[in-house]
Write a protein that holds these residues in place. Structure first.
Motif, PDB file in Angstrom:
ATOM      1  N   LEU A 105       0.832  -1.214   0.000  1.00  0.00           N
ATOM      2  CA  LEU A 105       0.000   0.000   0.000  1.00  0.00           C
ATOM      3  C   LEU A 105       0.862   1.258   0.000  1.00  0.00           C
ATOM      4  CD1 LEU A 105      -2.887  -0.988   2.438  1.00  0.00           C
ATOM      5  CD2 LEU A 105      -3.041  -0.619  -0.028  1.00  0.00           C
ATOM      6  N   ARG A 106       1.939   1.214   0.762  1.00  0.00           N
ATOM      7  CA  ARG A 106       2.848   2.385   0.779  1.00  0.00           C
ATOM      8  C   ARG A 106       3.521   2.571  -0.574  1.00  0.00           C
ATOM      9  NH1 ARG A 106       5.203   1.338   6.730  1.00  0.00           N
ATOM     10  NH2 ARG A 106       3.544   2.423   7.856  1.00  0.00           N
ATOM     11  N   ALA A 107       3.917   1.467  -1.196  1.00  0.00           N
ATOM     12  CA  ALA A 107       4.533   1.557  -2.518  1.00  0.00           C
ATOM     13  C   ALA A 107       3.532   2.117  -3.527  1.00  0.00           C
ATOM     14  CB  ALA A 107       5.028   0.179  -2.966  1.00  0.00           C
ATOM     15  N   ARG A 108       2.307   1.644  -3.474  1.00  0.00           N
ATOM     16  CA  ARG A 108       1.269   2.133  -4.387  1.00  0.00           C
ATOM     17  C   ARG A 108       0.969   3.603  -4.133  1.00  0.00           C
ATOM     18  NH1 ARG A 108      -0.643   2.227  -9.202  1.00  0.00           N
ATOM     19  NH2 ARG A 108      -2.881   2.493  -9.315  1.00  0.00           N
ATOM     20  N   GLU A 109       0.956   3.985  -2.857  1.00  0.00           N
ATOM     21  CA  GLU A 109       0.743   5.388  -2.507  1.00  0.00           C
ATOM     22  C   GLU A 109       1.874   6.247  -3.071  1.00  0.00           C
ATOM     23  OE1 GLU A 109      -0.171   8.160   1.405  1.00  0.00           O
ATOM     24  OE2 GLU A 109       0.801   6.222   1.694  1.00  0.00           O
ATOM     25  N   GLY A 110       3.090   5.733  -2.984  1.00  0.00           N
ATOM     26  CA  GLY A 110       4.237   6.458  -3.550  1.00  0.00           C
ATOM     27  C   GLY A 110       4.115   6.594  -5.067  1.00  0.00           C
ATOM     28  N   GLN A 111       3.679   5.518  -5.727  1.00  0.00           N
ATOM     29  CA  GLN A 111       3.481   5.572  -7.170  1.00  0.00           C
ATOM     30  C   GLN A 111       2.396   6.580  -7.533  1.00  0.00           C
ATOM     31  OE1 GLN A 111       2.475   1.522  -8.070  1.00  0.00           O
ATOM     32  NE2 GLN A 111       4.606   0.839  -8.204  1.00  0.00           N
ATOM     33  N   LEU A 112       1.320   6.561  -6.780  1.00  0.00           N
ATOM     34  CA  LEU A 112       0.231   7.506  -7.059  1.00  0.00           C
ATOM     35  C   LEU A 112       0.661   8.947  -6.819  1.00  0.00           C
ATOM     36  CD1 LEU A 112      -2.835   5.561  -5.612  1.00  0.00           C
ATOM     37  CD2 LEU A 112      -2.277   5.946  -8.011  1.00  0.00           C
ATOM     38  N   ARG A 148       2.798   9.879  -9.723  1.00  0.00           N
ATOM     39  CA  ARG A 148       1.939  10.080 -10.898  1.00  0.00           C
ATOM     40  C   ARG A 148       1.196  11.410 -10.796  1.00  0.00           C
ATOM     41  NH1 ARG A 148       0.605   8.146 -15.974  1.00  0.00           N
ATOM     42  NH2 ARG A 148      -1.618   8.269 -16.264  1.00  0.00           N
ATOM     43  N   GLU A 149       0.712  11.707  -9.588  1.00  0.00           N
ATOM     44  CA  GLU A 149       0.014  12.974  -9.371  1.00  0.00           C
ATOM     45  C   GLU A 149       0.951  14.151  -9.614  1.00  0.00           C
ATOM     46  OE1 GLU A 149      -2.441  15.304  -5.833  1.00  0.00           O
ATOM     47  OE2 GLU A 149      -1.798  13.240  -5.522  1.00  0.00           O
ATOM     48  N   LYS A 150       2.176  14.038  -9.175  1.00  0.00           N
ATOM     49  CA  LYS A 150       3.156  15.114  -9.384  1.00  0.00           C
ATOM     50  C   LYS A 150       3.462  15.267 -10.873  1.00  0.00           C
ATOM     51  CE  LYS A 150       7.759  16.722  -8.038  1.00  0.00           C
ATOM     52  NZ  LYS A 150       7.903  17.434  -9.276  1.00  0.00           N
TER      53      LYS A 150
END
Length: 183
Positions: A58-65, A68-70
């Protein structure tokens, strides 16, 4: 009959006691602790490891998101900058286009004025002299001057021109509006 029940109760209770004692013996023995410890570790491991793995995922996915948002925010900012630049260039183009229209209109008026003056000059010349000059001119230009002259003067000038030049001027003037729609 009461006796039969007592025996069955005693047998069942003794069986339970016997199981507890066997379990205690296994646990108290060296192998018992190891078995119980391994089993507890195995049971705890998937839960803790699973939670840790899920949390890490979940933390890795949050980092990816977040990344991506940036990236999308950066692209949006770049797009806004490009749009502003394009709007500025479009405004400059429209200003330049308007300036060009004005310049062309001024040039057209000046050219029209110059051709009007030259037509007047050729009208004031002797027809034979004008014919000699127009004979050597570019056919399109000569046709333009002759078509602006008063018809009686143009006829006298064309009469003094060579037949080939007079024919070329006539064809040029006559064909100018041939392609204009009539309806």
């Amino acid at each position: 009959m009461a006796r039969g029940r007592d025996r069955a109760a005693f047998g069942g209770a003794s069986l339970i006691v016997l199981c507890f004692l066997g379990s205690a013996a296994l646990r108290l023995g060296e192998g018992g602790f190891a078995l119980a410890g391994e089993r507890a570790a195995r049971e705890a491991e998937p839960a803790a490891g699973g939670d840790d793995a899920l949390l890490a995922a979940l933390r890795a996915r949050e980092g990816q998101l977040d990344a991506r948002e940036k990236t999308l925010a950066d692209r949006a900012q770049a797009l806004h900058v490009a749009e502003a630049k394009l709007a500025e260039q479009l405004a400059a183009f429209e200003t330049a286009q308007e300036g060009l229209r004005e310049t062309l209109a001024t040039a057209d008026k000046a050219a029209e004025k110059d051709i009007g003056r030259m037509t007047t000059v050729y009208e004031k010349m002797k027809p034979a002299d004008a014919a000699r000059i127009l004979d050597r001119m570019d056919v399109s230009f000569a046709a333009g001057l002759l078509s602006r002259m008063r018809p009686e003067l143009a006829a006298q000038v064309m009469a003094g021109m060579s037949p080939e030049a007079a024919y070329a001027v006539t064809v040029t003037v006559a064909s100018r509006n041939a392609r204009v729609p009539t309806e």
